[in-house]
Design a protein around this motif. Structure first.
Motif, PDB file in Angstrom:
ATOM      1  N   UNK A 114     -36.552   9.411  27.983  1.00 56.66           N
ATOM      2  CA  UNK A 114     -36.086  10.066  29.289  1.00 56.66           C
ATOM      3  C   UNK A 114     -36.390  11.696  29.167  1.00 56.66           C
ATOM      4  N   UNK A 115     -37.217  12.360  29.781  1.00 56.78           N
ATOM      5  CA  UNK A 115     -37.352  13.680  29.777  1.00 56.78           C
ATOM      6  C   UNK A 115     -37.059  14.333  31.016  1.00 56.78           C
ATOM      7  N   UNK A 116     -35.818  14.365  31.569  1.00 57.97           N
ATOM      8  CA  UNK A 116     -35.405  15.298  32.846  1.00 57.97           C
ATOM      9  C   UNK A 116     -35.653  16.891  32.352  1.00 57.97           C
ATOM     10  N   UNK A 117     -35.801  17.652  33.492  1.00 61.41           N
ATOM     11  CA  UNK A 117     -35.875  19.069  33.245  1.00 61.41           C
ATOM     12  C   UNK A 117     -34.615  19.410  33.227  1.00 61.41           C
ATOM     13  N   UNK A 157     -26.179   8.999  42.717  1.00 57.41           N
ATOM     14  CA  UNK A 157     -26.326  10.286  42.756  1.00 57.41           C
ATOM     15  C   UNK A 157     -26.374  10.996  43.859  1.00 57.41           C
ATOM     16  N   UNK A 158     -26.181  10.394  44.965  1.00 61.19           N
ATOM     17  CA  UNK A 158     -26.193  11.120  46.396  1.00 61.19           C
ATOM     18  C   UNK A 158     -25.169  12.231  46.445  1.00 61.19           C
ATOM     19  N   UNK A 169     -26.583   9.432  32.323  1.00 59.83           N
ATOM     20  CA  UNK A 169     -26.708   8.549  31.344  1.00 59.83           C
ATOM     21  C   UNK A 169     -28.182   8.204  30.944  1.00 59.83           C
ATOM     22  N   UNK A 170     -28.500   7.782  29.904  1.00 56.90           N
ATOM     23  CA  UNK A 170     -29.710   7.639  29.538  1.00 56.90           C
ATOM     24  C   UNK A 170     -30.557   6.740  30.458  1.00 56.90           C
ATOM     25  N   UNK A 195     -38.541   1.341  28.366  1.00 56.19           N
ATOM     26  CA  UNK A 195     -37.054   1.022  28.001  1.00 56.19           C
ATOM     27  C   UNK A 195     -36.614   1.072  26.604  1.00 56.19           C
ATOM     28  N   UNK A 196     -37.696   1.550  25.775  1.00 56.05           N
ATOM     29  CA  UNK A 196     -37.377   1.302  24.348  1.00 56.05           C
ATOM     30  C   UNK A 196     -36.255   2.131  23.871  1.00 56.05           C
ATOM     31  N   UNK A 197     -35.785   3.071  24.728  1.00 58.30           N
ATOM     32  CA  UNK A 197     -34.531   4.054  24.386  1.00 58.30           C
ATOM     33  C   UNK A 197     -33.373   3.650  25.059  1.00 58.30           C
ATOM     34  N   UNK A 198     -33.377   2.534  25.835  1.00 57.88           N
ATOM     35  CA  UNK A 198     -32.294   2.266  26.827  1.00 57.88           C
ATOM     36  C   UNK A 198     -31.530   1.015  26.344  1.00 57.88           C
ATOM     37  N   UNK A 199     -30.475   0.849  26.752  1.00 60.15           N
ATOM     38  CA  UNK A 199     -29.377  -0.218  26.409  1.00 60.15           C
ATOM     39  C   UNK A 199     -29.939  -1.317  27.334  1.00 60.15           C
ATOM     40  N   UNK A 200     -29.214  -2.494  26.970  1.00 62.88           N
ATOM     41  CA  UNK A 200     -29.565  -3.774  27.661  1.00 62.88           C
ATOM     42  C   UNK A 200     -29.494  -3.555  29.188  1.00 62.88           C
ATOM     43  N   UNK A 201     -28.610  -2.900  29.541  1.00 63.87           N
ATOM     44  CA  UNK A 201     -27.930  -3.020  31.184  1.00 63.87           C
ATOM     45  C   UNK A 201     -29.114  -2.164  31.941  1.00 63.87           C
TER      46      UNK A 201
END
Length: 271
Positions: A114-117, A157-158, A169-170, A195-201
């Motif tokens: 994930x690369x948010x600004x 997030x609204x 979160x990631x 999804x390689x950097x994410x948890x299963x959920x």
């Protein structure tokens, strides 16, 4: 690693029947070189519209390199040279007349991590619109909500749109990156190991999102996770050492592969 048997590359996709599919991208005898090293070997395939196509294969097989060809990200590497053709709805992506910035608006990309600004959630999503000089507040508000709903993130997030995106979160950050990519309404969405950097959920949330997004977008996904490819994709391409080895509908590739090399890979004999 076990020695891999040789195979004939009389187009791995010759037997793939796509008569009932509209083709979004067509790849014709595509070769890519890093300097003198050849990384893609005469790849030829058709990628159907509003479907999910997965690219699988061991590390270094060329799947991410091929994915980056679809929005010309490889142009940013000085040593890269290419030949062959890639057509987006019959328009040559590599024509000298192609506006690369316009192409990248048509072909969005989400990366492995994930690369948010370091901006607000709202400004992350509307970033591409701002680059296109969209200033109408109502248009921005409506598009941000549409994209966040499309990324299945709106309800979370609204009430936090003015918060820094790095506070998420990631898994939320990755879905935010997907929202940012779809906000400019590209025709094709590229997902490189999303999804390689994410948890299963979080992984499950993104996989469910991919299934929903294909109603509006053509999706190409690179994944090391064969179970993920089997779950989310309509078609799967197996690559090895720059070759497109086998390409067919996902059920067939995983249950009845035509080539022993494919069977050896999906059964874990090498990788």
């Amino acid at each position: 690693m076990k020695e891999v048997t040789s195979f004939s590359m009389n187009s791995a996709s010759d037997k793939l029947k796509l008569e009932n599919e509209e083709i979004a991208i067509e790849v014709k005898d595509w070769n890519l070189y890093y300097g003198s090293k050849k990384a893609l070997n005469g790849v030829t395939m058709k990628l159907p519209k509003n479907r999910v196509t997965a690219f699988i294969g061991p590390s270094g097989c060329g799947k991410s390199t091929l994915l980056r060809c679809f929005n010309r990200m490889n142009d940013l590497i000085d040593s890269v040279s290419v030949d062959g053709d890639i057509l987006l709805y019959d328009e040559n992506m590599y024509s000298k007349h192609m506006d690369v910035s316009a192409l990248r608006r048509r072909v969005g990309m989400v990366f492995q991590k994930p690369n948010p600004f370091p901006k607000t959630i709202f400004e992350n999503v509307c970033y591409g619109l701002r680059l296109q000089n969209v200033r109408d507040k109502q248009v921005l508000n409506e598009t941000v909500e549409w994209a966040l709903r499309g990324a299945n993130l709106w309800e979370e997030v609204k009430d936090r749109l003015d918060e820094n995106a790095l506070s998420l979160s990631g898994g939320q950050q990755q879905r935010l990156c997907i929202a940012r990519a779809i906000a400019i309404k590209p025709e094709v969405l590229l997902l490189d190991e999303p999804t390689s950097a994410l948890d299963p959920i979080s992984t499950l949330a993104v996989e469910e999102l991919i299934f929903e997004l294909k109603k509006d977008f053509t999706i190409l996904i690179v994944t090391h996770n064969m179970q993920q490819a089997a779950r989310v994709s309509d078609y799967t391409a197996f690559m090895y050492m720059g070759d497109l080895v086998e390409y067919t509908d996902t059920d067939t590739l995983f249950t009845n592969p035509k080539l022993k090399q494919t069977e050896d890979y999906i059964s874990g004999r090498y990788g």
